[in-house]
Enzyme design. Structure first.
Site, short mmCIF file in Angstrom:
data_model
loop_
_atom_site.label_atom_id
_atom_site.label_comp_id
_atom_site.label_asym_id
_atom_site.label_seq_id
_atom_site.Cartn_x
_atom_site.Cartn_y
_atom_site.Cartn_z
N GLY A 63 39.19 38.46 33.72
CA GLY A 63 39.27 38.76 32.30
C GLY A 63 38.69 37.65 31.45
O GLY A 63 37.93 36.80 31.93
N ASP A 64 39.07 37.63 30.18
CA ASP A 64 38.54 36.65 29.24
C ASP A 64 38.94 35.23 29.62
O ASP A 64 38.16 34.29 29.47
CB ASP A 64 39.01 36.97 27.82
N GLY A 65 40.16 35.06 30.13
CA GLY A 65 40.59 33.73 30.56
C GLY A 65 39.77 33.21 31.73
O GLY A 65 39.44 32.02 31.80
N LEU A 67 36.69 34.04 32.37
CA LEU A 67 35.39 33.67 31.79
C LEU A 67 35.46 32.31 31.12
O LEU A 67 34.51 31.52 31.20
CB LEU A 67 34.96 34.73 30.77
N ASN A 68 36.57 32.02 30.45
CA ASN A 68 36.72 30.73 29.80
C ASN A 68 36.69 29.59 30.81
O ASN A 68 36.05 28.55 30.58
CB ASN A 68 38.02 30.70 29.00
N THR A 92 43.14 42.06 31.57
CA THR A 92 43.99 42.95 30.78
C THR A 92 43.24 43.50 29.58
O THR A 92 43.21 44.71 29.34
CB THR A 92 45.25 42.21 30.30
N ASP A 214 22.74 33.83 17.57
CA ASP A 214 22.21 33.54 16.23
C ASP A 214 22.43 32.11 15.78
O ASP A 214 21.99 31.71 14.69
CB ASP A 214 22.79 34.50 15.19
N GLU A 271 43.15 31.64 25.96
CA GLU A 271 43.80 30.53 26.63
C GLU A 271 44.34 29.54 25.59
O GLU A 271 43.61 29.14 24.68
CB GLU A 271 42.81 29.82 27.56
#
Length: 302
Positions: A63-65, A67-68, A92, A214, A271
Protein backbone atom coordinates in the site's frame (compact mmCIF):
# COMPACT_ATOMS: atom_id res chain seq x y z
CA UNK A 1 15.73 -5.43 -18.37
CA UNK A 2 16.27 -6.85 -14.86
CA UNK A 3 12.99 -6.76 -12.90
CA UNK A 4 12.39 -7.70 -9.26
CA UNK A 5 9.08 -8.04 -7.41
CA UNK A 6 9.23 -7.18 -3.68
CA UNK A 7 6.05 -7.77 -1.68
CA UNK A 8 5.02 -6.59 1.76
CA UNK A 9 4.91 -9.97 3.50
CA UNK A 10 1.72 -9.11 5.38
CA UNK A 11 -0.06 -9.19 2.00
CA UNK A 12 1.16 -12.68 1.07
CA UNK A 13 -2.35 -14.14 1.29
CA UNK A 14 -3.87 -11.58 -1.09
CA UNK A 15 -6.39 -13.09 -3.51
CA UNK A 16 -4.88 -14.13 -6.86
CA UNK A 17 -1.36 -13.02 -5.89
CA UNK A 18 0.34 -16.43 -6.07
CA UNK A 19 -1.58 -17.38 -9.23
CA UNK A 20 -0.63 -14.11 -10.94
CA UNK A 21 3.06 -14.51 -10.05
CA UNK A 22 3.08 -18.02 -11.52
CA UNK A 23 1.38 -16.69 -14.67
CA UNK A 24 4.13 -14.15 -15.41
CA UNK A 25 6.89 -16.54 -16.65
CA UNK A 26 4.39 -18.35 -18.87
CA UNK A 27 3.15 -15.10 -20.40
CA UNK A 28 6.43 -13.21 -20.78
CA UNK A 29 9.20 -15.83 -20.53
CA UNK A 30 10.53 -13.63 -17.76
CA UNK A 31 12.56 -14.94 -14.84
CA UNK A 32 11.00 -12.68 -12.23
CA UNK A 33 12.68 -12.59 -8.83
CA UNK A 34 10.07 -12.48 -6.05
CA UNK A 35 10.72 -11.56 -2.42
CA UNK A 36 8.32 -11.49 0.55
CA UNK A 37 9.48 -9.16 3.32
CA UNK A 38 9.06 -10.05 6.99
CA UNK A 39 9.75 -6.56 8.38
CA UNK A 40 10.45 -2.99 7.32
CA UNK A 41 14.20 -3.56 7.56
CA UNK A 42 13.81 -6.74 5.56
CA UNK A 43 12.01 -4.80 2.83
CA UNK A 44 14.70 -2.10 2.75
CA UNK A 45 17.41 -4.74 2.52
CA UNK A 46 15.80 -6.42 -0.48
CA UNK A 47 15.60 -3.09 -2.30
CA UNK A 48 19.18 -2.15 -1.43
CA UNK A 49 20.56 -5.54 -2.48
CA UNK A 50 18.75 -5.41 -5.79
CA UNK A 51 20.05 -1.89 -6.48
CA UNK A 52 23.60 -3.09 -5.84
CA UNK A 53 22.92 -5.97 -8.27
CA UNK A 54 21.94 -3.50 -11.01
CA UNK A 55 18.17 -4.05 -11.11
CA UNK A 56 16.41 -1.80 -13.66
CA UNK A 57 12.84 -1.95 -12.38
CA UNK A 58 11.46 -2.79 -8.92
CA UNK A 59 7.82 -3.87 -8.66
CA UNK A 60 6.42 -3.03 -5.23
CA UNK A 61 3.52 -5.03 -3.80
CA UNK A 62 1.82 -3.18 -0.95
CA UNK A 63 0.00 0.00 0.00
CA UNK A 64 0.93 3.65 0.40
CA UNK A 65 3.08 2.94 3.46
CA UNK A 66 5.07 0.33 1.54
CA UNK A 67 5.61 2.85 -1.24
CA UNK A 68 6.84 5.37 1.32
CA UNK A 69 9.45 2.89 2.57
CA UNK A 70 10.51 2.29 -1.03
CA UNK A 71 10.89 5.99 -1.84
CA UNK A 72 12.90 6.69 1.32
CA UNK A 73 15.22 3.78 0.51
CA UNK A 74 15.74 4.79 -3.13
CA UNK A 75 16.50 8.42 -2.27
CA UNK A 76 19.58 7.29 -0.34
CA UNK A 77 21.16 6.43 -3.70
CA UNK A 78 22.33 8.78 -6.46
CA UNK A 79 19.75 9.28 -9.19
CA UNK A 80 21.66 7.23 -11.77
CA UNK A 81 21.45 4.14 -9.53
CA UNK A 82 17.74 4.39 -8.73
CA UNK A 83 15.65 1.75 -10.54
CA UNK A 84 12.25 2.46 -12.03
CA UNK A 85 9.34 1.72 -9.67
CA UNK A 86 6.10 -0.08 -10.51
CA UNK A 87 3.19 -0.54 -8.12
CA UNK A 88 0.91 -3.50 -7.38
CA UNK A 89 -1.80 -2.05 -5.06
CA UNK A 90 -2.18 -4.50 -2.17
CA UNK A 91 -2.83 -2.06 0.69
CA UNK A 92 -5.94 -0.84 2.48
CA UNK A 93 -6.42 2.51 0.77
CA UNK A 94 -3.97 2.47 -2.19
CA UNK A 95 -4.47 6.22 -2.57
CA UNK A 96 -1.52 6.78 -4.88
CA UNK A 97 -2.38 3.82 -7.12
CA UNK A 98 -6.03 4.87 -7.33
CA UNK A 99 -5.19 8.48 -8.17
CA UNK A 100 -2.83 7.24 -10.90
CA UNK A 101 -5.44 4.78 -12.32
CA UNK A 102 -3.15 1.80 -11.75
CA UNK A 103 -5.30 -1.35 -12.18
CA UNK A 104 -6.61 -2.89 -8.95
CA UNK A 105 -6.48 -6.47 -10.20
CA UNK A 106 -3.13 -8.14 -9.50
CA UNK A 107 -2.72 -9.63 -12.97
CA UNK A 108 -3.60 -6.38 -14.75
CA UNK A 109 -1.31 -4.39 -12.45
CA UNK A 110 1.54 -6.84 -13.09
CA UNK A 111 1.01 -6.54 -16.84
CA UNK A 112 1.37 -2.76 -16.54
CA UNK A 113 4.36 -3.15 -14.20
CA UNK A 114 6.22 -5.22 -16.77
CA UNK A 115 5.15 -3.55 -20.03
CA UNK A 116 4.32 0.00 -18.94
CA UNK A 117 6.28 3.19 -19.51
CA UNK A 118 8.08 4.87 -16.62
CA UNK A 119 7.59 8.63 -16.15
CA UNK A 120 9.82 11.12 -14.38
CA UNK A 121 8.09 12.00 -11.09
CA UNK A 122 8.68 14.56 -8.36
CA UNK A 123 9.30 13.44 -4.79
CA UNK A 124 8.32 15.57 -1.81
CA UNK A 125 10.72 16.08 1.07
CA UNK A 126 10.02 17.28 4.61
CA UNK A 127 13.08 17.77 6.80
CA UNK A 128 15.06 14.57 6.14
CA UNK A 129 12.09 12.41 5.11
CA UNK A 130 10.59 11.80 1.67
CA UNK A 131 7.07 11.14 0.43
CA UNK A 132 5.46 10.34 -2.90
CA UNK A 133 1.80 11.12 -2.42
CA UNK A 134 0.55 13.45 0.34
CA UNK A 135 1.64 14.81 3.72
CA UNK A 136 -1.23 15.70 6.07
CA UNK A 137 -1.68 17.42 9.41
CA UNK A 138 -4.75 17.88 11.55
CA UNK A 139 -8.05 16.08 11.21
CA UNK A 140 -7.09 13.84 8.28
CA UNK A 141 -3.75 12.85 9.78
CA UNK A 142 -5.36 12.02 13.12
CA UNK A 143 -7.99 9.81 11.51
CA UNK A 144 -5.44 7.92 9.40
CA UNK A 145 -3.33 6.94 12.40
CA UNK A 146 -6.16 6.33 14.90
CA UNK A 147 -8.35 4.12 12.71
CA UNK A 148 -8.09 0.60 14.22
CA UNK A 149 -6.55 -2.09 11.96
CA UNK A 150 -9.54 -4.33 12.65
CA UNK A 151 -11.86 -1.66 11.22
CA UNK A 152 -9.70 -1.39 8.09
CA UNK A 153 -9.78 -5.17 7.64
CA UNK A 154 -13.60 -5.14 7.70
CA UNK A 155 -14.42 -1.94 5.80
CA UNK A 156 -11.23 -1.29 3.77
CA UNK A 157 -10.74 2.39 2.92
CA UNK A 158 -14.29 3.12 4.17
CA UNK A 159 -12.96 2.65 7.70
CA UNK A 160 -11.38 6.13 7.54
CA UNK A 161 -14.74 7.77 6.87
CA UNK A 162 -16.37 5.87 9.74
CA UNK A 163 -13.54 6.79 12.10
CA UNK A 164 -13.69 10.43 10.97
CA UNK A 165 -17.39 10.75 11.71
CA UNK A 166 -16.90 9.26 15.18
CA UNK A 167 -14.17 11.79 16.04
CA UNK A 168 -15.48 14.84 14.17
CA UNK A 169 -16.85 16.80 17.12
CA UNK A 170 -14.02 16.09 19.56
CA UNK A 171 -11.25 17.33 17.26
CA UNK A 172 -9.27 20.44 18.28
CA UNK A 173 -7.51 22.74 15.74
CA UNK A 174 -3.70 22.96 15.72
CA UNK A 175 -2.14 26.44 16.19
CA UNK A 176 0.56 26.91 13.54
CA UNK A 177 2.96 29.47 12.17
CA UNK A 178 2.82 28.89 8.40
CA UNK A 179 5.07 30.12 5.59
CA UNK A 180 4.24 29.31 1.98
CA UNK A 181 6.62 30.84 -0.55
CA UNK A 182 6.41 34.57 0.32
CA UNK A 183 3.35 34.39 2.61
CA UNK A 184 3.56 34.12 6.40
CA UNK A 185 0.65 33.88 8.85
CA UNK A 186 -0.61 32.23 12.04
CA UNK A 187 -3.70 30.04 12.09
CA UNK A 188 -5.66 27.60 14.21
CA UNK A 189 -5.63 24.95 11.53
CA UNK A 190 -8.35 22.34 11.14
CA UNK A 191 -6.41 20.39 8.57
CA UNK A 192 -3.79 20.88 5.88
CA UNK A 193 -2.15 18.78 3.22
CA UNK A 194 1.01 19.20 1.18
CA UNK A 195 0.09 17.29 -1.98
CA UNK A 196 2.33 15.87 -4.64
CA UNK A 197 -0.59 13.79 -5.99
CA UNK A 198 -4.33 14.19 -5.56
CA UNK A 199 -5.85 12.12 -2.75
CA UNK A 200 -5.33 10.56 0.68
CA UNK A 201 -7.28 8.99 3.54
CA UNK A 202 -8.90 6.23 1.52
CA UNK A 203 -10.13 8.20 -1.48
CA UNK A 204 -10.54 11.78 -0.20
CA UNK A 205 -9.69 14.00 -3.19
CA UNK A 206 -7.73 16.87 -1.69
CA UNK A 207 -6.06 18.45 -4.71
CA UNK A 208 -7.90 17.46 -7.90
CA UNK A 209 -5.53 19.38 -10.18
CA UNK A 210 -2.26 18.11 -8.69
CA UNK A 211 0.29 16.44 -10.95
CA UNK A 212 3.51 14.75 -9.88
CA UNK A 213 5.76 16.18 -12.58
CA UNK A 214 5.12 19.94 -12.37
CA UNK A 215 7.71 20.88 -9.74
CA UNK A 216 5.02 22.23 -7.37
CA UNK A 217 3.09 21.17 -4.32
CA UNK A 218 -0.64 21.75 -4.12
CA UNK A 219 -0.94 23.21 -0.61
CA UNK A 220 -4.43 22.44 0.71
CA UNK A 221 -5.62 24.33 3.75
CA UNK A 222 -8.79 24.13 5.86
CA UNK A 223 -9.61 26.95 8.27
CA UNK A 224 -12.68 28.89 9.37
CA UNK A 225 -10.56 32.03 9.75
CA UNK A 226 -10.77 34.95 7.34
CA UNK A 227 -7.15 34.90 6.15
CA UNK A 228 -5.62 37.85 4.33
CA UNK A 229 -4.37 36.01 1.26
CA UNK A 230 -6.62 34.96 -1.62
CA UNK A 231 -5.61 31.63 -3.15
CA UNK A 232 -7.82 30.14 -5.81
CA UNK A 233 -10.62 27.99 -4.43
CA UNK A 234 -11.73 24.54 -5.50
CA UNK A 235 -15.20 23.05 -5.58
CA UNK A 236 -16.21 20.52 -2.98
CA UNK A 237 -15.16 17.08 -4.16
CA UNK A 238 -16.03 14.79 -1.25
CA UNK A 239 -17.98 14.42 1.99
CA UNK A 240 -14.93 15.64 3.91
CA UNK A 241 -14.74 18.83 1.84
CA UNK A 242 -18.47 19.42 2.30
CA UNK A 243 -18.08 19.22 6.06
CA UNK A 244 -15.18 21.72 5.89
CA UNK A 245 -16.13 24.08 3.03
CA UNK A 246 -13.42 26.67 3.76
CA UNK A 247 -10.86 24.90 1.63
CA UNK A 248 -8.07 26.78 -0.14
CA UNK A 249 -5.40 25.51 -2.52
CA UNK A 250 -2.21 27.20 -3.63
CA UNK A 251 0.47 26.02 -6.04
CA UNK A 252 3.73 26.45 -4.12
CA UNK A 253 7.33 25.27 -4.22
CA UNK A 254 8.16 25.70 -0.53
CA UNK A 255 6.14 25.16 2.64
CA UNK A 256 7.17 25.54 6.28
CA UNK A 257 4.96 25.27 9.30
CA UNK A 258 5.75 25.18 13.00
CA UNK A 259 3.53 24.02 15.82
CA UNK A 260 2.94 26.69 18.48
CA UNK A 261 2.08 23.98 21.04
CA UNK A 262 5.21 21.81 20.92
CA UNK A 263 5.64 18.68 18.85
CA UNK A 264 2.84 17.49 16.60
CA UNK A 265 2.30 14.64 14.18
CA UNK A 266 1.99 14.68 10.42
CA UNK A 267 1.42 11.71 8.12
CA UNK A 268 3.64 11.03 5.13
CA UNK A 269 1.81 8.70 2.74
CA UNK A 270 -0.08 7.51 5.82
CA UNK A 271 3.07 6.97 7.91
CA UNK A 272 3.36 9.02 11.14
CA UNK A 273 6.16 11.55 11.62
CA UNK A 274 6.52 13.71 14.76
CA UNK A 275 8.42 16.99 15.05
CA UNK A 276 7.92 20.63 15.98
CA UNK A 277 8.83 22.25 12.65
CA UNK A 278 8.33 20.94 9.11
CA UNK A 279 10.08 22.33 6.03
CA UNK A 280 9.02 21.00 2.62
CA UNK A 281 10.55 21.20 -0.81
CA UNK A 282 10.27 19.32 -4.08
CA UNK A 283 12.90 16.97 -5.52
CA UNK A 284 12.02 17.49 -9.17
CA UNK A 285 11.77 14.38 -11.36
CA UNK A 286 13.72 12.33 -8.82
CA UNK A 287 12.30 8.87 -9.59
CA UNK A 288 10.78 7.11 -12.60
CA UNK A 289 7.44 5.43 -11.88
CA UNK A 290 5.54 3.09 -14.19
CA UNK A 291 2.09 4.55 -14.86
CA UNK A 292 -0.75 3.87 -17.33
CA UNK A 293 -0.80 6.10 -20.39
CA UNK A 294 -4.16 7.58 -19.33
CA UNK A 295 -2.98 8.59 -15.85
CA UNK A 296 -4.30 12.01 -14.79
CA UNK A 297 -1.42 12.77 -12.40
CA UNK A 298 1.16 13.39 -15.13
CA UNK A 299 0.84 16.92 -16.50
CA UNK A 300 3.17 16.71 -19.47
CA UNK A 301 1.60 15.60 -22.72
CA UNK A 302 1.73 11.80 -22.85
Amino acid sequence: MKITFIINGSRKGQINLKESIEWIPKQYLLNLKVYYSKSVNDFKSYISNEIENGVNRVIIGGGDGTLNITINTLLRYPQEKRPEVAVIPLGTANDFANSALIPQGVKDALTLAINGEAYNCDIGQVNQRYFLNVATLGFGATITTQTPPQLKEIFGSGAYAISGLLRLFEFQPTPLQIEIDNLSFKSDTLSLAVCNATQAGGGVVLAPEATIDDGYFDFVFYSFENLSFSPYLTTNSSLFNSLFPFKKILKVKNVTFKSLNGNCQINLDGEPYIDNSFTFHINSKAIKIVLPNNTPIIGEEL
